[in-house]
Design an enzyme around this catalytic site. Structure first.
Site, PDB file in Angstrom:
ATOM      1  N   ASP A 519       0.816  -1.217   0.000  1.00 36.52           N
ATOM      2  CA  ASP A 519       0.000   0.000   0.000  1.00 36.52           C
ATOM      3  C   ASP A 519       0.847   1.264   0.000  1.00 36.52           C
ATOM      4  OD1 ASP A 519       0.810  -0.669   2.636  1.00 36.52           O
ATOM      5  OD2 ASP A 519      -0.658   0.719   3.468  1.00 36.52           O
ATOM      6  N   GLU A 520       0.245   2.314  -0.482  1.00 45.97           N
ATOM      7  CA  GLU A 520       0.713   3.691  -0.361  1.00 45.97           C
ATOM      8  C   GLU A 520       2.131   3.919  -0.904  1.00 45.97           C
ATOM      9  OE1 GLU A 520      -2.036   5.385   3.243  1.00 45.97           O
ATOM     10  OE2 GLU A 520      -0.057   4.649   3.801  1.00 45.97           O
ATOM     11  N   VAL A 521       2.386   3.477  -2.117  1.00 47.56           N
ATOM     12  CA  VAL A 521       3.630   3.826  -2.796  1.00 47.56           C
ATOM     13  C   VAL A 521       3.409   5.180  -3.474  1.00 47.56           C
ATOM     14  CG1 VAL A 521       5.212   3.219  -4.656  1.00 47.56           C
ATOM     15  CG2 VAL A 521       4.373   1.446  -3.101  1.00 47.56           C
TER      16      VAL A 521
END
Length: 851
Positions: A519-521
């Protein structure tokens, strides 16, 4: 023997420098004497969504704070800047949530007894202390490698009419729908069984009554005997044969893999199950039949309600996610959490073991992961430990910012979980949220390069040393993403996975999957990496970031498949970005939909309300992890005194309870600010769950992220009682109110079910948890109260808990007056809720002055 002149001169220089340094330091303030206070001056500064706050520095020491030569580090999210252009300090960002302020030319020496008032502007409204700067420590320019903690910051509650905090009258209105139900009319087994019937014929249990078990259930019988030993002071005998009065665990063919039958009659207690898991859940139901009062002291006998129960879970995946990366929890606390999960039939611990702020599991052969990545403290190079985060302070090893599980610890946790039929899914967060791993392997690289071993140094490197990419993650890191083009990345992941699998094997614990994060790159990663350019030149199909995404998770999936595991991750592992009507949006990735990816879908907000259903309809195995209803780290109420985050709203006890897994858009009542929503507008055009998609909903999960959880007590406060709503929704059959098409009938049915639930918690389960497994520090609600016609009316969310009050301005105690009806008053009334154990919640005040 005469010393060489050079040696004498060197020694003299060191002595003179040390003396000078000591004299210089004696003229400066002791950092612990630097007092800080913080208060909001304007919560909607310049009529914008921003805050004007005042940080006051007070010199309580005997020496001055110099005009220069120091830096004051602290933690804050969001950013803040001095209000005035010519301010005496400037504020700079280090990384993550770490910032510092340092004196400018306008700063004057702060004399003993003097104070300095500094004004700062930051974005957003302040609802609670989660947006308050904290974790201050001082660093002298003369020795930048050492940090010195200041006095703890004092924070004043703001008096803001622009924040519509929840009032006691609002809580009163919420509680008005709750009916007090006599305990004898409550279901005595929790979570709510599929079929439950009371016979009126109780069973008297003593330590002398044996447990008779089939051989297949010996482990479950042993755990039951050990527990009953804590009730009676003596463990019942276990045998495989026996007649007469007994507790019997019997294997019966044809029941589901986690199903059981429980029959309590005057002569015996019988638990039937086809599997050890089913037998175990039968014993947990038997434990909840024991009245909570029986746990307050050793008993000679206990009367169990006569029942016939036939039970089976609704979902096979009933998960709690425990984040020990942001702030660490001890092995003992993890075991205590497993005890809680087992009692309420949760069967998956998703163990979030690494993130930007910490790596928590020993990996043989990679000592830096825990020696560097498992510690936080002030540092100039992060070669010995990570920088402080989340207020962890300057000293490594002294706070919850540091800590890890040894191999032996982890094996013990796995064995403990396995005995209680809980699967532990380890998470290796990749490729984003991986800063602790990246910095650890940087430290390994530096060590081996110094030893003259360049090839070995590069073996597990996680970043391209020539990468010039610029990015910022959601949590403000600029160096937390693994480079997916490096062969060493996959060597590292293979090493970690194999060492984890070896621990599972040694523990005799089952493992079917590893959670690889995903998640959340942030945007900007990999764009200026020579390693990425080389990979793309050799693979023409890789044209950009999202192709690299597919490349990475394709390789990770192949690695896990080779080890007979399937891939789990956050929702992003199954998403790709496409352009639709000129706008970019995320859609299920068709390349991975048939590869048995299991995705924890958390985002059901801001246009992604239907994301979980879209992914299930596309073929992904979905674990519903909806932020709005299941994120346990969200603060209970919109109240300044309540700790917790609120980016996805406020999550009181009712939010997990009223979650409808197969039609969660039906149960969305409010937005992230707790304002009522218009479903016709919010859910217009959203994709509904299909019959096929329904088969892909594998279960529910409640995460507890630990950014603000620094103690076991705070963990338990945020965990309980909210986790019990998740437990009931994951185990119990679909309630009638969830499927009733008539809105009025559905609301009436819900209010009745809600009343039954809070009565069970208030009169049975929370009193039990005051003593079970050493006792849990669950949250006790605030009293609801309203002033009407000169009288104070009050109520409570949990029947069985009581309200005590005072009218003289003092805080209520266990000896204060018990609320039994309207209170006549001309002044203020202070009210507080007490649990049967005597613990109490927060005070609320009503009367002529608003609370």
């Amino acid at each position: 023997m005469r010393k060489p002149l050079a040696a004498v001169l060197c020694a003299l220089f060191v002595l003179l420098y040390a003396t000078s340094f000591a004299q210089e330091n004696s003229k400066k303030i002791d950092p612990k004497k630097l007092q800080l206070s913080y208060e909001v001056a304007d919560g909607k500064y310049e009529n914008k969504p921003q805050t004007l706050a005042v940080l006051t520095l007070t010199n309580a020491g005997e020496s001055p704070l110099p005009a220069s030569g120091w830096t004051l580090y602290f933690h804050s999210f969001p950013a803040l800047k001095p209000k005035a252009e010519n301010a005496p300090v400037r504020v700079e960002h280090v990384n993550g949530d770490l910032r510092y302020l340092s004196p400018t030319a306008a700063f004057k020496e702060l004399a003993p007894g003097a104070s300095l008032r500094l004004e700062f502007v930051s974005g957003g409204l302040v609802v609670n202390e989660s947006r308050t700067p904290h974790g201050f420590y001082l660093v002298w320019d003369q020795d930048k490698s050492k940090g010195h903690a200041t006095a703890p910051i004092s924070v004043k509650k703001p008096d803001q009419p622009w924040v519509d905090w929840l009032q006691a009258k609002d809580v009163y209105a919420q509680n008005k729908v709750i009916t007090d139900i006599p305990e004898e009319k409550l279901t005595k087994v929790f979570p709510t069984p599929a079929v439950y019937h009371e016979t009126g014929k109780p069973f008297t249990m003593t330590a002398a009554i044996p447990i008779v078990t089939d051989a297949a259930f010996m482990r479950e019988a042993t755990l039951l005997s050990e527990y009953l030993g804590t009730v009676f002071g003596k463990k019942p005998v276990i045998s495989m044969l026996g007649t007469g009065k007994a507790i019997r665990l019997q294997q019966k063919k044809g029941l589901g893999p986690e199903a059981y039958e429980l029959q309590v009659s005057p002569q015996e207690v019988v638990i039937n199950a086809s599997t050890p898991a089913g037998a175990f859940y039968g014993t947990q139901s038997l434990k909840t039949l024991i009245p909570a009062a029986s746990l307050t002291k050793k008993q000679s006998s206990v009367s169990l309600t006569g029942v016939r129960v036939s039970d089976n879970p609704r979902f096979g995946h009933r998960a709690f996610m425990m984040d020990v990366s942001r702030n660490f929890q001890s092995k003992e606390q993890v075991l205590k959490v497993l005890d809680l999960m087992a009692l309420y039939k949760l069967n998956v611990l998703h163990f979030h073991l690494n993130d930007d702020e910490g790596w928590r599991l020993e990996i043989p052969g990679l000592p830096e992961l825990t020696e560097v990545g498992g510690k936080r403290g002030h540092t100039v190079d992060e070669l010995n430990h990570l920088q402080p985060s989340l207020g962890s302070g300057p000293d490594a090893d002294k706070t919850s910012g540091s800590g890890h599980y040894t191999k032996a610890d982890f094996i013990e946790i796995l064995k403990y979980a396995t005995e209680r039929h809980i699967k532990v899914i380890p998470e290796i967060e990749t490729p984003g949220h991986a800063r602790a791993a990246i910095k650890s392997m940087d430290a390994r690289y530096a060590r081996l390069m110094q030893e003259g071993k360049p090839e070995e140094a590069k073996r597990y490197l996680l970043r391209d040393l020539e990468d010039k990419s610029v990015y910022r993650s959601v949590q403000n890191w600029n160096d937390n993403v693994i480079n997916v083009a490096l062969p060493s990345t996959y060597t590292f992941l293979g090493k970690v996975v194999d060492e984890i699998l070896a621990m599972y094997k040694e523990a005799g614990a089952p493992i079917q999957t590893i959670h690889m994060g995903g998640d959340e790159v942030p945007n900007g990663v990999w764009e200026k990496s020579p390693a990425v350019e080389t990979l793309m030149a050799a693979n023409p199909t890789i044209k950009g970031k999202y192709d690299l995404w597919d490349y990475f998770f394709g390789k990770v999936n192949d690695m896990l498949k080779a080890r007979k595991l399937y891939l789990s991750g956050w929702e992003e592992i199954g998403l790709t970005r496409v352009e639709e009507n000129g706008k970019k949006k995320y859609v299920p990735n068709q390349d991975f939909k048939d590869k048995n990816f299991h995705v924890d879908v958390w985002n059901n907000l801001w246009g992604a309300e239907d994301l979980a259903y879209r992914m299930a309809n596309a073929g992904y195995k979905v674990v519903l992890t909806n932020a709005s209803n299941l994120y346990l780290d969200l603060t209970y109420q919109k109240a300044y005194e309540e700790s917790g985050l609120y980016w996805a709203g406020y999550l009181d006890l009712d939010k997990p309870f009223y979650f409808i897994p197969y039609d969660y858009m039906k149960n969305q009542k409010v937005d992230t600010d707790n304002k009522p929503i218009n479903p016709a507008v919010v859910f217009k055009g959203k994709e509904r769950l299909t019959a096929y998609g329904r088969t892909n909903i594998v279960g529910l999960q409640a995460p507890l992220w630990s950014e603000m959880i620094k103690t076991p007590e705070r963990l338990e406060y945020m965990l309980l009682p909210k986790l019990l709503g998740l437990a009931d929704r994951a185990w119990a059959p679909d309630p009638a109110w969830a499927t009733e098409p008539d809105a009025a009938k559905a609301e009436a049915a819900y209010n009745q079910a809600w009343s039954e639930f809070v009565n069970v918690l208030g009169k049975r389960e929370l009193p039990r948890l005051s003593y079970y497994a050493g006792g849990y520090q669950y949250r006790i609600p605030t009293a609801g109260a309203v002033l009407e016609n000169g009288k104070v009316l009050a109520n409570v969310q949990l029947p069985g808990f009581v309200i005590r009050y005072t009218t003289d301005g003092s805080e209520p105690t266990e000896k204060s007056k018990l609320y039994t009806g309207p209170i006549s008053t001309k002044g203020e009334v202070k009210l507080k809720v007490f649990a049967p154990s005597g613990r109490s919640g927060r005070v609320v005040t009503v009367g002529n002055k608003a609370s």
